[in-house]
Scaffold this motif. Structure first.
Motif, short mmCIF file in Angstrom:
data_model
loop_
_atom_site.label_atom_id
_atom_site.label_comp_id
_atom_site.label_asym_id
_atom_site.label_seq_id
_atom_site.Cartn_x
_atom_site.Cartn_y
_atom_site.Cartn_z
N MET A 178 11.94 -1.52 -44.37
CA MET A 178 12.42 -0.66 -45.44
C MET A 178 12.97 0.63 -44.85
N ASP A 179 14.17 1.00 -45.23
CA ASP A 179 14.85 2.13 -44.63
C ASP A 179 14.01 3.40 -44.71
N GLY A 180 13.73 3.98 -43.54
CA GLY A 180 13.03 5.25 -43.49
C GLY A 180 11.53 5.17 -43.61
N GLY A 181 10.99 4.01 -44.03
CA GLY A 181 9.56 3.87 -44.19
C GLY A 181 8.86 3.61 -42.87
N VAL A 182 7.55 3.86 -42.84
CA VAL A 182 6.74 3.63 -41.65
C VAL A 182 5.66 2.62 -41.99
N ALA A 183 5.66 1.49 -41.28
CA ALA A 183 4.60 0.51 -41.42
C ALA A 183 3.45 0.91 -40.52
N THR A 184 2.24 0.92 -41.06
CA THR A 184 1.09 1.32 -40.28
C THR A 184 -0.15 0.60 -40.81
N ARG A 185 -1.22 0.67 -40.07
CA ARG A 185 -2.48 0.06 -40.50
C ARG A 185 -3.53 1.16 -40.60
N VAL A 186 -4.10 1.30 -41.78
CA VAL A 186 -5.11 2.33 -42.01
C VAL A 186 -6.31 1.70 -42.71
N GLY A 187 -7.49 1.95 -42.16
CA GLY A 187 -8.70 1.43 -42.78
C GLY A 187 -8.69 -0.06 -42.95
N GLY A 188 -8.03 -0.80 -42.06
CA GLY A 188 -7.96 -2.24 -42.15
C GLY A 188 -6.91 -2.77 -43.11
N HIS A 189 -6.05 -1.89 -43.62
CA HIS A 189 -5.02 -2.29 -44.57
C HIS A 189 -3.63 -2.04 -43.98
N ASP A 190 -2.76 -3.03 -44.10
CA ASP A 190 -1.37 -2.87 -43.69
C ASP A 190 -0.58 -2.28 -44.85
N VAL A 191 0.03 -1.12 -44.60
CA VAL A 191 0.75 -0.40 -45.65
C VAL A 191 2.08 0.09 -45.11
N ILE A 192 2.95 0.47 -46.02
CA ILE A 192 4.21 1.13 -45.67
C ILE A 192 4.25 2.47 -46.39
N LEU A 193 4.43 3.53 -45.63
CA LEU A 193 4.59 4.88 -46.18
C LEU A 193 6.08 5.11 -46.41
N LEU A 194 6.44 5.46 -47.62
CA LEU A 194 7.84 5.51 -48.03
C LEU A 194 8.35 6.94 -48.11
N PRO A 195 9.62 7.18 -47.74
CA PRO A 195 10.17 8.53 -47.81
C PRO A 195 10.28 9.07 -49.23
N ASP A 196 10.24 8.20 -50.23
CA ASP A 196 10.20 8.68 -51.62
C ASP A 196 8.77 9.01 -52.05
N ARG A 197 7.83 9.03 -51.08
CA ARG A 197 6.48 9.59 -51.21
C ARG A 197 5.47 8.64 -51.82
N GLY A 198 5.74 7.37 -51.80
CA GLY A 198 4.78 6.39 -52.26
C GLY A 198 4.21 5.60 -51.10
N LEU A 199 3.14 4.84 -51.38
CA LEU A 199 2.52 3.96 -50.40
C LEU A 199 2.55 2.55 -50.95
N PHE A 200 3.03 1.61 -50.13
CA PHE A 200 3.10 0.21 -50.52
C PHE A 200 2.07 -0.58 -49.76
#
Length: 218
Positions: free
Chosen positions: A1-23
């Motif tokens: 996803m453009d500009g987003g950062v995929a990361t793993r936190v607390g055992g969960h795979d998430v994407i932090l989005l530049p529009d300020r949401g978490l997927f």
């Protein structure tokens, strides 16, 4: 996803989005915090001449994230509307079509301090309102950081509108950010007409600064 950062936190795979949401990838859930819809209406009601359009702009931001992620669920981490007077005709005329278009998401609102002041939402918004709770994603959801129990691996919250200052003394800029403090991941405010609280970063904290185009791990 453009500009987003995929990361793993607390055992969960998430994407932090530049529009300020978490997927949350595994459950296709979009988490957003602090929309404060209708805040401009409240200011104008009290005689403060602020521009119109922030409610529509904020909802467009959320709609973009829903479209980009193809989210199947939407969780609002508190403070959907700013105040009771924010339930103005203009604000509701923007909010109703948004929630009608996305009725299939079965939107859930985690009760925030502003939501308590707003009171019961119009039934046609079709938003389920709950207190702090363990979500189907396996993430604990709250509005305020202190509502997240210590024994939880990871909780999501908002409320603080976190920001961080980057740069040197001659060229400094304040940016909204995602902030992981222990077992709490605080999301930036999505609302276009919201202020920010500068965080005090400590050793061990994780911070991701947010610009309009990208998310930057710091």
């Amino acid at each position: 996803m453009d500009g987003g950062v995929a990361t793993r936190v607390g055992g969960h795979d998430v994407i932090l989005l530049p529009d300020r949401g978490l997927f949350h990838i595994a459950t296709s859930t979009l988490f957003v915090a602090d929309l404060h819809l209708g805040k401009d209406s409240t200011f104008r009601r009290h005689g403060v001449p602020v521009p119109t359009g922030s409610t529509a702009g904020t909802l467009c931001r959320v709609e973009k994230m829903i479209r980009t992620t193809d989210a199947r669920r939407l969780v609002l981490l508190g403070d959907l509307f700013h105040s009771r007077s924010s339930l103005s005709r203009d604000s509701l005329n923007a909010a109703r079509p948004f929630f009608q278009r996305h009725r299939a998401l079965h939107s859930t609102l985690i009760l925030g301090n502003h939501d308590r002041a707003v009171g019961i939402l119009p039934a046609d918004l079709s938003v389920k309102v709950v207190g702090p709770t363990m979500d189907a994603s396996g993430l604990f959801c709250a509005h305020q950081p202190d509502e997240i129990p210590n024994e939880i691996d990871l909780g999501l919250c908002g409320h603080l509108h976190p920001c961080i200052t980057v740069g040197d003394q001659n060229d400094r800029i304040r940016l909204r950010c995602f902030w992981r403090d222990g077992n709490r991941l605080v999301l930036p405010a999505v609302g276009d007409f919201t202020g920010g609280h500068r965080i005090r970063r400590r050793a061990g904290d994780q911070v991701w600064a947010v610009t309009e185009e990208t998310v930057l791990p710091l």
